[in-house]
Each structure stands twice: as structure tokens, then as C-alpha cells.
Design an enzyme around this catalytic site. Structure first.
Site, mmCIF file in Angstrom:
data_model
loop_
_atom_site.group_PDB
_atom_site.id
_atom_site.type_symbol
_atom_site.label_atom_id
_atom_site.label_comp_id
_atom_site.label_asym_id
_atom_site.label_seq_id
_atom_site.Cartn_x
_atom_site.Cartn_y
_atom_site.Cartn_z
ATOM 1 C CB SER A 70 42.718 40.237 34.006
ATOM 2 O OG SER A 70 43.193 40.128 35.319
ATOM 3 C CE LYS A 73 46.189 39.352 35.541
ATOM 4 N NZ LYS A 73 45.222 38.865 36.532
ATOM 5 C CE1 TYR A 197 48.922 41.425 37.376
ATOM 6 C CE2 TYR A 197 48.393 42.523 39.434
ATOM 7 C CZ TYR A 197 48.047 41.662 38.422
ATOM 8 O OH TYR A 197 46.822 41.049 38.437
ATOM 9 C CE1 TYR A 249 40.250 36.965 36.243
ATOM 10 C CE2 TYR A 249 37.975 37.445 35.662
ATOM 11 C CZ TYR A 249 39.288 37.841 35.761
ATOM 12 O OH TYR A 249 39.641 39.092 35.387
ATOM 13 C CB VAL A 267 37.859 42.940 37.628
ATOM 14 C CG1 VAL A 267 38.058 41.502 38.029
ATOM 15 C CG2 VAL A 267 39.102 43.769 37.903
HETATM 16 N N1 GLU Z 1 44.169 44.529 38.912
HETATM 17 C C1 GLU Z 1 43.524 43.353 39.209
HETATM 18 C C2 GLU Z 1 44.202 42.626 40.322
HETATM 19 O O1 GLU Z 1 45.284 42.149 40.197
HETATM 20 C C3 GLU Z 1 43.329 42.495 37.989
HETATM 21 C C4 GLU Z 1 42.109 41.797 38.190
HETATM 22 C C5 GLU Z 1 41.510 41.191 36.967
HETATM 23 O O2 GLU Z 1 41.103 41.878 36.039
HETATM 24 O O3 GLU Z 1 41.424 39.964 37.020
HETATM 25 O O4 GLU Z 1 43.674 42.515 41.365
#
Ligand code: GLU
Length: 313
Positions: A70, A73, A197, A249, A267
Site C-alpha cells: 500500500s 498508493k 492495482y 488504516y 502490509v
Molecule cells: N495488496 C493489498 C490489497 O489490496 C494492499 C494491502 C495493503 O498494503 O494495505 O489487499
């Protein structure tokens, strides 16, 4: 800022953190909802600092590539804002969600508009924007080259095994994407957006690369690494604000409370934190806390901001 050290010895600070962090390694739980992520050594640790004055320091496994997940992002948001401009905010908000990264719970009540670009739903909107502007085949290539340019590291790559694993176990993301498409919030072909994605989440780089890549966010949008303009200063302020409020989060408040810097976790166990007008610090330790943030990584950043006196508050 709390009485910053006049000239912190970054290398000394990182070495000391690396030495002290041992008891916190192996405490968290490695992400296992994607099989390819579960194979990582939970005891791994790395930390790197990049200064806007060109200083670099690192400790631990600082050259080992890991899955940034993430954290991608942040870069995707900066690129999408460059491509689309402020109208992006019509489709994604900038409020903390207070829910898990892959939650669908708020979307129906809020008519398919995700709370922020750093939860999965919001990130899918950002990716949709990139795909819309770059074309179906070129979105991921554009994002990868954007990150490589920011870090001045052509070796930054996508791990195809992780990307396949994301796709194979991506039903929650598929649900989020089709749900938003039903509200007209997603505009492009959903399988293309998801494929982009999944690949973006599977980008790998080391903490040293990551600290360098994020440096424009500490330097008003012009990267000292490549001496090139990446984005506008007011955009940097806004992206940093969202990192501070939404970067961890449903434990974003806890991170701000403990570390006091804008940051974004993934994650895969990585965290990128920004020290405005000073530099960046990137950390990696795959064991996660209950919200999906690196457990030892958060402790390391808490010590880092305390020992260098760079907590923004
Ligand atoms: N690839 C992960 C998902 O979309 C990203 C999760 C993350 O790092 O928050 O489930």
C-alpha cells in the site's frame, strides 16, 4: 517540532535503533492473506534515511527489496493528481475511515465514494484515474517509471509471483471495484483497473530506494535526488496531510500520536515517513500489528522521531 537536534548523526541513530529493535522482531504476524507474502522472514529489519541535503544513512537489510504494497498508493495518488488534477476529489474523499484497509462497510452509505485514497477502495479510484489517462495497457508502466524516476533506481520492479497471488486472492478488491463501478465512481474497465492495482501492490524496492523515492514529499515537490520538479508544493502539503490522517488504516491516530510524522504503511511490513524540509525515513519489518502496520517498524519510527527530535508536534 520538539527541539530537533541541530545536526543529528543519522547513521548513529539508525545503528542504535537496529541494535535495540531485536526484542520487537518476530512479535507481529506476517500478512498471510496472500500466500506470496507469507513466505517472508518475520525477523527481517531494515531502516534508511535520506536527507534533502543529500545525506543518506541506513542499517539492517537496507538493500533487500520487499513488497511495498500500500505504500505504492502514495506515489499513485501523486501521479493521478498530476494527470487528473483536483477533480479527482469528486470521486475520493480525504477523511480517515476508521475501518480496515479492505472494508466495504462505508461504501454503500456513502454512495460508492471511498473515504480516502489510502484504503483499498480509494486506491482503486486513483488507479482508475491513472488507467483513464494513460490507456488500458500503459497505467502500470507509467506508475512504475514514475517511482523509478523519483528514486533514480531503474532496478525497482514488479514481483510477478506477488502480483499473481494478489489476483488469485483478490476477491475482496474485485467486490469493492464492481460495487464502485455500479455507482459510476469507477469509470474504466474493471478487470484492467484491478490488474493495474494488483501489479502496483507487487512493486518491490529496498528501504534505501523507498526513502529516496519519497524525498520530493519532504522537499516541496522537487526531488533533490534527480534535481527535478515532481509535483507542486501545495500538492505535497495535501498528500502529507492525508498521510498523517489516513496512512495507517484504522491505527492512523495511534501512529500520529506515537511518531508525529506523515507516513504510509503497507502490509508487506514497510513504512515511509516524511520529515518536511528535512528528509524521509523508510523502515521494513514484516511482522504486523492487528491493524496491518509493521509492529517493529512503528516502534523504530517512534524511537527515530524521539531520538532525532523531529516529531512535528
Ligand atoms: N495488496 C493489498 C490489497 O489490496 C494492499 C494491502 C495493503 O498494503 O494495505 O489487499
Amino acid at each position: 517540532m520538539n527541539a530537533p537536534l541541530a545536526h543529528p548523526n543519522w547513521q548513529e541513530i539508525l545503528d542504535a535503533i537496529c541494535e535495540d529493535i531485536g526484542p520487537f522482531l518476530n512479535r507481529g504476524k506476517v500478512a498471510d492473506y496472500i500466500p506470496a507474502l507469507a513466505e517472508v522472514d518475520p525477523g527481517a529489519f531494515a531502516i534508511a534515511f535520506a536527507g534533502i541535503d543529500g545525506t543518506e544513512a541506513s542499517a539492517g537489510l537496507s538493500d533487500t527489496p520487499f513488497s511495498i504494497q500500500s505504500i505504492s498508493k502514495v506515489f499513485a495518488l501523486c501521479l493521478a493528481l498530476e494527470l487528473e488534477g483536483e477533480s479527482l476529489w469528486g470521486r475520493v474523499g480525504r477523511e480517515p475511515s476508521g475501518t480496515a484497509f479492505n472494508s466495504i462497510v462505508q461504501l454503500e452509505q456513502e454512495r460508492g465514494k471511498p473515504r480516502n485514497p489510502f484504503i483499498n477502495a480509494g486506491a482503486l479510484v486513483v488507479t482508475d484515474s491513472i488507467v483513464g489517462h494513460c490507456g488500458e495497457r500503459s497505467g502500470i508502466a507509467r506508475l512504475l517509471s514514475f517511482i523509478r524516476r523519483c528514486a533514480r533506481t531503474p532496478e525497482i520492479h514488479i514481483n510477478p509471483v506477488v502480483a499473481d497471488s494478489e489476483a488469485a486472492f483478490g476477491d475482496r478488491n474485485r467486490s469493492l471495484a464492481y460495487f464502485m463501478k455500479s455507482f459510476g465512481v469507477l469509470r474504466q474497465d474493471v478487470p484492467t483497473v484491478l490488474d493495474t492495482y494488483f501489479n502496483q501492490c507487487a512493486i518491490e524496492m529496498s528501504v534505501s530506494d523507498l526513502a529516496r523515492a519519497g524525498l520530493f514529499l519532504a522537499a516541496n515537490g522537487t526531488s533533490p535526488v534527480i534535481n527535478e520538479w515532481i509535483t507542486n508544493p501545495d500538492r505535497v502539503e495535501r498528500v502529507n496531510a492525508i498521510m498523517m490522517l489516513c496512512g495507517h488504516y484504522d491505527m492512523s491516530g495511534d501512529f500520529a500520536f506515537r511518531v508525529g510524522l506523515p507516513g504510509k504503511s503497507g502490509v508487506g511490513g514497510g513504512i515511509l515517513a516524511i520529515i518536511p524540509n528535512v528528509g524521509t525515513v523508510a523502515v521494513w519489518s514484516p511482522g504486523l500489528n492487528t491493524a496491518g502496520n509493521s509492529l517493529a517498524g512503528t516502534v523504530a519510527l517512534e524511537w527515530f522521531s524521539h531520538r532525532a527530535g523531529i516529531n512535528l508536534f
